[in-house]
Design an enzyme around this catalytic site. Structure first.
Site, PDB file in Angstrom:
ATOM      1  N   GLU A   7       0.827  -1.207   0.000  1.00 44.40           N
ATOM      2  CA  GLU A   7       0.000   0.000   0.000  1.00 44.40           C
ATOM      3  C   GLU A   7       0.858   1.253   0.000  1.00 44.40           C
ATOM      4  OE1 GLU A   7      -0.543  -2.644   1.885  1.00 44.40           O
ATOM      5  OE2 GLU A   7      -2.450  -3.368   1.093  1.00 44.40           O
ATOM      6  N   HIS A  66     -12.183  -6.122   7.604  1.00 42.42           N
ATOM      7  CA  HIS A  66     -12.872  -5.881   6.333  1.00 42.42           C
ATOM      8  C   HIS A  66     -14.118  -5.045   6.575  1.00 42.42           C
ATOM      9  CE1 HIS A  66     -10.428  -9.472   5.560  1.00 42.42           C
ATOM     10  NE2 HIS A  66     -10.369  -9.064   4.309  1.00 42.42           N
TER      11      HIS A  66
END
Lengths: 572, 372
Positions: free
Chosen positions: B107, B177
């Site tokens: 990321e 999530h």
């Protein structure tokens, strides 16, 4: 006394030996690794039946159908085919690396020894002319003097912070000279020599150090956080290694624009431990970004010595494992650094290495100096085929070594190149550091004796291109220029208080802020933004509403409490 | 001053949002309290519109961004094959692997690479696969993207960068999530933070973000990728950043939210309407810099505020809204501003219905404010 990596370098193995050793350890097929690719060939998808491919693969290419099936079966047992490429099997249970099977240390390329003499047989594809030599030396000496003067000025309290390039002048100047003038630089913070080479003036340095109104960053960053769009030098940020993936992104952009430019990022041995360094290496290799990674391995990250920073073969040793062509260079040898960067740049843009290009072109090019392998800076391919870019700065030497040739060599793919410049941080980390608390004065003294500026001066004197009188004059005039620049910068007022609030966001205009072609038009917020700071000379700053309000409140407070205001900051 | 909150050119959007279908909503309400944007399947799409879910609306916006500027790039983990949520389906085939591509799994690398692309004058649309995984890129966003313009005195910037990240609860996401990390980024001067609440909103706001001269973190409520369907205007349009949207007019209390939570507020407003309570619902759309004037104008009218988000209550962006309203609307307030948010716990899988600020909790808070 020695850097661990340098000490280990006494093993003196060549890179090709290293690669062959890796290949031998990785595969039972003797032929493998004897070709061009070494370990890369063992893991790359070998579907082109190159010489490096194993005999089984070649058989598969020419066989009949039944033979093919048999061969395919044997291939299945000879290789592991995975999405990452082809890996040979081995019956040996053997680990690579570590004390049982050490990976040879990558050697350190140099052309001038510690006494300033030519290294016999040194490969110098880009010899230094007298003119370029004097420009290189002049910049190194000016950098050294500037650093000394600014360091002393900080100690006298004229500004808050400084750090020098001492010990790394050759790395700074040699690399800068090897770049194209429009190659974007993403520096760490100890690369002021690159700016100096490109033409950043002593006044510009002094303005930034004093944070005055002429400083591009409007006095909002610490001293030494330089930046210059004109000189293609991104503004410094303090966090380490964060600039490295930026360089990869910019390099990818250059490739997409088909521009004959590289992005170059500088970083230290300490920064190489950051996750951003790994991400940058890997992204650049995978995406084929024409990016130069220039590591300044100066032995210390503040107080942490390099042997407490990494266990493996320094920084360059990592490069081939990322799929990046890599070289270790003597960072105190300006000619070696220059040659490495010119060659790295050529490779990054998809051009042929100078030696191969020269051989193919019949060794046309510059005449070889005695005892040196020289080849012309001739043919190139890939992105190098566009006209050389013009110099963007006022400094000398721009465009040196960049894409001069217009040969017809087949272009290779653009991609990154890694250069590890081995040097020593002769000075303290910064003016906030006292390095005698973690290293001995004997160690520092030994390295100061290897001053790269003095080393290159000895070489120049041997060529008959330099003498004591010129040396004295250069040093004297530079000292005077630095003092004058500091005096001038001190006379310039500080930026106005409003500059505290500008540039957080792009200035709001009628078309900005995403409201250009809206389906619904602006609401109350948009109206307030348009009116933001209209009173009290704030109009035209284009501040968003909350910053316009905060600016007005801060101005009001500052006027009522002048004792709290920083000195010399205009209240407007 | 009554704010002109919404995109006036989209009355159909208002209508469609209010026409909440109950088929999936009932299931969802029992799960998390969220309602759905759900076009009536029995009616044809409006002229000039296409019926899209939020995922396809994002895809449409990306396609337009790539078409309208050939120096625009879309990249991230698994983007090439269409993305794990399918938002980038078909883009590689249409625009080629140089402009739509996978990146290695990092990321910080994705955002750092995007910054570099943007500072070279390109437009970079980076995808972080889940907002829960944006934290390795936190340094790049906070110390680099956000400060790029300021630290250079405006000489360099990375305004061409947009970071897309799916966020929010889905019913089974657990700790990693489900998160809504927007308030980490609203604390950072220099970033714009956007979260859309419907497909048409997502398309217009994403195009505005991509073309914004500032770096934008664009959170996409991933529950809505499939479940929110409405008639989305065809072609190229942008919705303004920094301007809130009036979802429903009301007179008794102001409900402020963003992203998927807007639909919860809307459903709560409908529930409370049956009790004779008139709720004004505001979709903040942009969290940084946010539309203070519109919210304060509304609260000055209604005298009451409930602000609601999925993220934990402490330090959430609702605190900023409540504090600002308390200061700006103090003399107009009839009751303390209330926050209805996630608990101060990590996202708890099996307890999600009680963790989330669902319709019933919002309605309870409204009644509490009115009874103050």
């Amino acid at each position: 006394m020695h850097l661990p990596a340098l000490a280990a370098a006494r093993q003196r193995h060549s890179l090709s030996e290293l690669l062959c050793a890796l290949a031998r350890a990785a595969t039972p097929v003797a032929a493998l690794g004897s070709g061009h690719g070494g370990p890369c060939a063992t893991v790359a998808p070998c579907r082109s039946h190159t010489a490096a491919a194993a005999s089984g693969a070649r058989r598969y290419a020419v066989s009949t159908r039944s033979e093919s099936v048999a061969a395919a079966r044997s291939t299945v047992d000879a290789y592991l085919e995975v999405p990452g490429g082809r890996v040979p099997y081995t019956p040996e249970l053997r680990f690579l690396g570590g004390p049982d099977a050490p990976i040879p240390t990558m050697p350190c390329y140099r052309t001038i020894d510690s006494t300033g003499q030519d290294v016999p047989g040194a490969h110098i594809p880009h010899p230094l002319s007298q003119e370029l030599s004097l420009r290189l030396y002049g910049a190194m000496a000016r950098l050294q003097t500037m650093d000394t003067m600014f360091y002393e000025a900080q100690r006298q309290g004229r500004f808050s912070f400084y750090l020098t390039c001492q010990g790394e002048e050759a790395t700074n100047i040699g690399s800068a000279a090897g770049l194209g003038g429009q190659d974007m630089v993403f520096a760490q913070y100890r690369e002021q020599g690159v700016l100096l080479w490109r033409g950043y003036t002593l006044d510009q340095f002094a303005n930034q150090l004093l944070g005055n109104a002429l400083e591009p960053g409007k006095g909002r960053q610490m001293p030494i956080h330089y930046g210059s769009p004109e000189l293609a030098y991104q503004t410094i940020s303090s966090p380490l290694a964060t600039q490295m993936p930026h360089a990869v992104g910019t390099a990818y952009g250059y490739k997409m624009d088909r521009l004959p430019r590289v992005a170059v990022t500088y970083f230290g041995d300490g920064a190489s431990s950051e996750g951003d360094a790994h991400a940058a290496f890997n992204f650049a290799a995978v995406l084929g970004a024409p990016c130069l990674f220039v590591c300044r391995n100066n032995g210390y990250a503040i107080s942490t010595p390099a042997h407490e920073q990494y266990k493996g073969d320094g920084i360059a040793g990592r490069g081939p494992m990322y799929g990046i062509p890599s070289i270790r260079v003597d960072g105190g040898d300006v000619r070696a650094v220059y040659n490495a960067v010119v060659e790295a740049r050529r490779r990054a843009l998809g051009g042929q290495p100078a030696a191969a290009a020269a051989a193919a072109a019949g060794a046309a090019g510059a005449a070889a100096a005695p005892g040196q392998h020289c080849s012309g800076s001739g043919s190139s391919g890939g992105l190098l085929t566009e006209p050389a870019v013009g110099a963007v700065g006022k400094g000398a030497g721009q465009g040196q070594g960049q894409g001069q040739g217009q040969g017809q060599q087949q272009a290779a793919e653009p991609g990154p190149v890694l250069i590890e410049c081995m040097s020593y941080r002769s000075g303290h980390h910064s003016t906030s550091d006292d390095s005698t608390r973690y290293r001995t004065s004997e160690e520092m003294g030994a390295w100061r004796a290897r001053d790269p500026v003095a080393r290159f001066r000895s070489w120049l004197v041997r060529q008959g291109w330099w003498d004591e009188a010129r040396e004295a004059e250069l040093r004297r005039s530079t000292r005077q220029e630095v003092l004058a620049a500091l005096d001038r910068a001190a006379q310039v007022p500080k930026p106005p208080l409003s500059d505290m609030f500008t540039d957080v966001y792009a200035p709001l205009t009628a078309a900005a802020g995403g409201g250009g072609a809206t389906a619904g038009g602006g609401g109350a917020g948009g109206a307030a933004a348009a009116a933001g700071g209209a009173d009290d000379t704030g109009a035209g700053l284009g501040l968003p509403p909350h910053l316009a309000a905060q600016r007005a409140a801060t101005l009001d407070f500052a006027r009522r409490h002048p004792a709290v205001c920083p000195p010399d900051v205009p209240l407007r | 001053m009554l704010p002109c909150l919404g995109p006036g050119a989209q009355p159909n959007l208002q209508r469609l949002i209010s026409a909440v279908q109950t088929t999936f909503a009932a299931r969802l309400s029992s799960l998390s309290g969220a309602a759905l944007v759900q076009a009536d399947a029995a009616t044809p799409a409006l002229p000039g519109h296409t019926r899209l879910n939020l995922c396809n609306a994002v895809n449409d916006a990306l396609k337009i961004a790539l078409e309208s500027n050939d120096r625009t790039y879309v990249f991230g983990e698994d983007v090439s094959f269409g993305g794990v949520f399918r938002c980038t389906v078909g883009l590689l085939e249409r625009f080629g692997k140089e402009r739509v591509f996978n990146t290695p799994l990092s990321e910080q690398g994705i955002v750092g690479f995007g910054i570099g692309l943007a500072t070279a004058g390109h437009t970079a649309v980076a995808e972080i696969q889940f907002a829960d995984y944006i934290f390795p890129a936190f340094d790049q966003l906070v110390n680099e993207a956000a400060k790029y313009r300021y630290r250079s005195g405006g000489h360099f910037h990375c305004g061409g960068l947009t970071v897309r990240a799916p966020c929010g609860a889905v019913g089974h996401g657990g700790h990693y999530h489900s998160q809504s990390p927007e308030s980490f980024f609203t604390h950072v001067p220099g970033l714009r933070v956007v979260m859309p609440s419907s497909p048409a909103e997502a398309k217009g706001l994403l195009l505005a973000s991509i073309r914004s001269p500032d770096p934008v973190v664009f959170f996409e409520p991933k529950m809505m990728y499939r479940t929110a369907v409405e008639d989305v205007p065809e072609g190229d349009y942008m919705l303004p950043l920094g301007v809130a949207r009036l979802v429903a007019e009301g007179s008794d209390i102001t409900l402020v939210g963003w992203g998927q939570q807007v639909l919860v507020l809307q459903q709560a407003a409908q529930l409370l309407a049956g009790e004779g309570v008139s709720c004004e619902v505001i979709d903040l759309r942009t969290l940084a810099p946010w539309d203070v004037e519109s919210v304060c104008a509304s609260v000055s009218k209604t005298g009451r505020l409930v602000v609601s988000h999925e993220a934990p209550v402490t330090g959430g962006f609702g605190a900023e809204v409540a504090a600002t309203v308390a200061q700006r609307c103090f003399t107009r307030l009839e009751s303390p501003p209330l926050r209805v948010c996630g608990a101060d716990t990590p996202f708890p899988l099996v307890f999600e219905p009680l963790y989330l600020p669902g319709v019933a909790r919002v309605a309870d808070a409204v009644r509490q404010a009115l009874d103050f």
